[in-house]
Design a protein around this motif. Structure first.
Motif, PDB file in Angstrom:
ATOM      1  N   ILE A  13     -94.008  28.969  37.721  1.00  0.00           N
ATOM      2  CA  ILE A  13     -94.795  27.764  38.251  1.00  0.00           C
ATOM      3  C   ILE A  13     -93.834  26.631  38.782  1.00  0.00           C
ATOM      4  CG2 ILE A  13     -96.207  26.045  37.385  1.00  0.00           C
ATOM      5  CD1 ILE A  13     -97.492  27.995  35.702  1.00  0.00           C
ATOM      6  N   GLY A  14     -92.491  26.439  38.326  1.00  0.00           N
ATOM      7  CA  GLY A  14     -91.608  25.746  38.435  1.00  0.00           C
ATOM      8  C   GLY A  14     -90.989  26.056  39.867  1.00  0.00           C
ATOM      9  N   LEU A  15     -90.910  27.556  40.157  1.00  0.00           N
ATOM     10  CA  LEU A  15     -90.634  27.723  41.467  1.00  0.00           C
ATOM     11  C   LEU A  15     -91.519  27.209  42.611  1.00  0.00           C
ATOM     12  CD1 LEU A  15     -88.442  29.305  43.125  1.00  0.00           C
ATOM     13  CD2 LEU A  15     -89.763  31.402  42.686  1.00  0.00           C
ATOM     14  N   VAL A  16     -93.034  27.349  42.095  1.00  0.00           N
ATOM     15  CA  VAL A  16     -94.102  26.839  43.345  1.00  0.00           C
ATOM     16  C   VAL A  16     -93.957  25.447  43.258  1.00  0.00           C
ATOM     17  CG1 VAL A  16     -96.627  26.390  43.063  1.00  0.00           C
ATOM     18  CG2 VAL A  16     -95.562  28.787  42.435  1.00  0.00           C
ATOM     19  N   PRO A 247     -74.486  12.626  51.982  1.00  0.00           N
ATOM     20  CA  PRO A 247     -75.437  12.378  52.844  1.00  0.00           C
ATOM     21  C   PRO A 247     -76.916  12.752  52.217  1.00  0.00           C
ATOM     22  CG  PRO A 247     -73.787  13.634  53.973  1.00  0.00           C
ATOM     23  CD  PRO A 247     -73.237  13.635  52.424  1.00  0.00           C
ATOM     24  N   GLU A 248     -77.925  12.087  52.560  1.00  0.00           N
ATOM     25  CA  GLU A 248     -79.119  12.171  52.140  1.00  0.00           C
ATOM     26  C   GLU A 248     -79.590  13.385  51.928  1.00  0.00           C
ATOM     27  OE1 GLU A 248     -83.334  11.368  54.673  1.00  0.00           O
ATOM     28  OE2 GLU A 248     -82.311   9.326  54.271  1.00  0.00           O
ATOM     29  N   GLY A 249     -80.274  13.797  50.794  1.00  0.00           N
ATOM     30  CA  GLY A 249     -80.754  15.085  50.360  1.00  0.00           C
ATOM     31  C   GLY A 249     -79.795  15.814  49.616  1.00  0.00           C
ATOM     32  N   SER A 250     -78.733  15.323  49.344  1.00  0.00           N
ATOM     33  CA  SER A 250     -77.862  16.073  48.519  1.00  0.00           C
ATOM     34  C   SER A 250     -77.946  16.467  47.274  1.00  0.00           C
ATOM     35  CB  SER A 250     -76.359  15.452  48.790  1.00  0.00           C
ATOM     36  OG  SER A 250     -75.887  15.328  49.904  1.00  0.00           O
ATOM     37  N   LEU A 251     -78.622  15.377  46.561  1.00  0.00           N
ATOM     38  CA  LEU A 251     -78.830  15.572  45.089  1.00  0.00           C
ATOM     39  C   LEU A 251     -80.214  16.381  45.209  1.00  0.00           C
ATOM     40  CD1 LEU A 251     -78.742  14.783  42.153  1.00  0.00           C
ATOM     41  CD2 LEU A 251     -80.123  12.773  42.488  1.00  0.00           C
ATOM     42  N   VAL A 252     -81.093  16.419  46.094  1.00  0.00           N
ATOM     43  CA  VAL A 252     -82.427  17.344  46.073  1.00  0.00           C
ATOM     44  C   VAL A 252     -81.681  18.940  46.232  1.00  0.00           C
ATOM     45  CG1 VAL A 252     -84.461  17.926  47.401  1.00  0.00           C
ATOM     46  CG2 VAL A 252     -83.603  15.438  47.311  1.00  0.00           C
ATOM     47  N   ILE A 253     -80.727  18.975  47.083  1.00  0.00           N
ATOM     48  CA  ILE A 253     -80.490  20.473  47.587  1.00  0.00           C
ATOM     49  C   ILE A 253     -79.531  20.957  46.207  1.00  0.00           C
ATOM     50  CG2 ILE A 253     -78.705  21.797  48.662  1.00  0.00           C
ATOM     51  CD1 ILE A 253     -79.161  19.884  50.954  1.00  0.00           C
ATOM     52  N   TRP A 254     -78.893  20.091  45.650  1.00  0.00           N
ATOM     53  CA  TRP A 254     -78.162  20.654  44.367  1.00  0.00           C
ATOM     54  C   TRP A 254     -79.257  20.853  43.065  1.00  0.00           C
ATOM     55  CZ3 TRP A 254     -78.058  18.924  39.277  1.00  0.00           C
ATOM     56  CH2 TRP A 254     -77.111  19.474  38.649  1.00  0.00           C
ATOM     57  N   TRP A 256     -82.328  21.593  43.571  1.00  0.00           N
ATOM     58  CA  TRP A 256     -82.927  22.832  43.608  1.00  0.00           C
ATOM     59  C   TRP A 256     -82.272  24.206  43.274  1.00  0.00           C
ATOM     60  CZ3 TRP A 256     -85.143  21.024  49.182  1.00  0.00           C
ATOM     61  CH2 TRP A 256     -86.483  20.494  49.063  1.00  0.00           C
ATOM     62  N   ALA A 257     -80.905  24.148  43.624  1.00  0.00           N
ATOM     63  CA  ALA A 257     -80.100  25.212  43.390  1.00  0.00           C
ATOM     64  C   ALA A 257     -79.658  25.281  42.092  1.00  0.00           C
ATOM     65  CB  ALA A 257     -78.577  25.096  44.376  1.00  0.00           C
ATOM     66  N   ASP A 258     -79.780  24.296  41.214  1.00  0.00           N
ATOM     67  CA  ASP A 258     -79.801  24.439  39.698  1.00  0.00           C
ATOM     68  C   ASP A 258     -80.906  24.992  38.996  1.00  0.00           C
ATOM     69  OD1 ASP A 258     -78.055  23.906  37.386  1.00  0.00           O
ATOM     70  OD2 ASP A 258     -79.742  22.260  37.042  1.00  0.00           O
ATOM     71  N   ASN A 259     -82.072  24.412  39.519  1.00  0.00           N
ATOM     72  CA  ASN A 259     -83.235  24.930  39.037  1.00  0.00           C
ATOM     73  C   ASN A 259     -83.375  26.484  39.335  1.00  0.00           C
ATOM     74  OD1 ASN A 259     -83.896  22.459  38.402  1.00  0.00           O
ATOM     75  ND2 ASN A 259     -85.417  22.072  39.838  1.00  0.00           N
ATOM     76  N   LEU A 260     -83.098  26.776  40.600  1.00  0.00           N
ATOM     77  CA  LEU A 260     -83.397  28.266  40.833  1.00  0.00           C
ATOM     78  C   LEU A 260     -82.261  29.066  40.163  1.00  0.00           C
ATOM     79  CD1 LEU A 260     -84.623  30.248  42.702  1.00  0.00           C
ATOM     80  CD2 LEU A 260     -82.710  29.927  44.526  1.00  0.00           C
ATOM     81  N   GLN A 261     -81.115  28.816  39.969  1.00  0.00           N
ATOM     82  CA  GLN A 261     -80.413  29.658  38.919  1.00  0.00           C
ATOM     83  C   GLN A 261     -80.694  29.668  37.630  1.00  0.00           C
ATOM     84  OE1 GLN A 261     -77.852  28.991  36.404  1.00  0.00           O
ATOM     85  NE2 GLN A 261     -77.998  26.885  36.515  1.00  0.00           N
ATOM     86  N   ASN A 262     -81.294  28.589  37.189  1.00  0.00           N
ATOM     87  CA  ASN A 262     -81.982  28.482  35.995  1.00  0.00           C
ATOM     88  C   ASN A 262     -83.149  29.454  35.756  1.00  0.00           C
ATOM     89  OD1 ASN A 262     -80.452  26.893  34.103  1.00  0.00           O
ATOM     90  ND2 ASN A 262     -81.355  25.044  35.219  1.00  0.00           N
TER      91      ASN A 262
END
Length: 262
Positions: A13-16, A247-254, A256-262
């Motif tokens: 659900i977190g992935l969704v 640049p804008e969106g960098s924290l978002v991308i990081w 998402w990557a952290d959430n995905l590996q979790n």
């Protein structure tokens, strides 16, 4: 088995949830503000509640129940709930008052409008810390009494609350709708476990004594764990601050990557 299945469901659900964020907002300044605002309540929760309190409360609660019975264990839980509520209300109120300078510090390289938006989100999200704090005491009680279903369902409901914020609250309330989703998720996390301990016979009593049996032990066990978690949270905070200077969106991308590996 219950915990394993529920944990998997919560992750899916977190992935969704993250895919909905990506669909509606992309790697944008909106989600940079959202993630930056999220860091402050998350920092408070992780240090005060998630590890420090949970790790110290559960074994002492179990020991108290084994030695003195259910009523004595419930009395200990009532005392901890009262103390924790006071601490979290004070910390939350202080953070709400400091939301503007905190947002300016986190978003130093961003526009004044983005700093103001981050502060607005942060003030709403901070209230969720109180719900989460009390909910985690109930979670400890449920684990100690081997009642895992409501405990396992709580994170799923939390993610569903955030999804409601994305799909329904944001179109109606704009930016703050995302924070309302976090608040709804925290409220559901609290209610499902509060109802479960109520059904188990627990009745809260407004007790307040740091000298009550078991309370001193819990307070003594908390600092080492809090220091460990503090170091980990400081590392995450530094990463977030560095990402917000990119640049804008960098924290978002990081994130998402952290959430995905979790």
């Amino acid at each position: 088995a219950i915990l394993a299945v529920a944990s998997l469901a919560s992750r899916l659900i977190g992935l969704v949830r993250d895919n909905l964020f990506a669909k509606y907002f992309g790697a944008s300044d909106i989600l940079d503000m959202y993630n930056a605002a999220f860091k402050v309540p998350d920092f408070i929760f992780n240090i005060v509640v998630l590890g420090a309190l949970s790790d110290s409360f559960v074994p002492v609660f179990i020991e108290r129940q084994a030695q003195a019975g259910k009523a004595a264990a419930d009395q200990l839980a009532s005392t901890i709930l009262t103390l924790l509520a006071i601490v979290l209300v004070v910390l939350t109120a202080g953070a709400i008052l400091a939301a503007e300078p905190l947002a300016q510090w986190l978003m130093a390289s961003r526009s004044v409008a983005q700093q103001a938006g981050t502060a607005q989100l942060m003030r709403i999200m901070l209230v969720s810390v109180i719900f989460f704090g009390l909910s985690n005491v109930f979670a400890g009680m449920l684990q100690a009494r081997r009642r895992f279903l409501s405990f396992a369902a709580a994170p799923i409901l939390y993610n569903l609350g955030i999804i409601v914020g994305i799909i329904w609250f944001y179109p109606r309330f704009q930016l703050v709708g995302l924070a309302y989703g976090v608040l709804l998720g925290a409220l559901l996390h609290f209610l499902v476990q509060a109802l479960a301990v109520y059904q188990q016979g627990f009745r809260y009593k407004p007790l307040l004594s740091i000298h009550s049996p078991g309370v001193q032990t819990i307070l003594r066990l908390m600092p080492p764990r809090a220091l460990t978690l503090g170091a980990a949270q400081l590392n995450i905070a530094v990463i977030a601050i560095l990402a917000l200077r990119l640049p804008e969106g960098s924290l978002v991308i990081w994130t998402w990557a952290d959430n995905l590996q979790n």
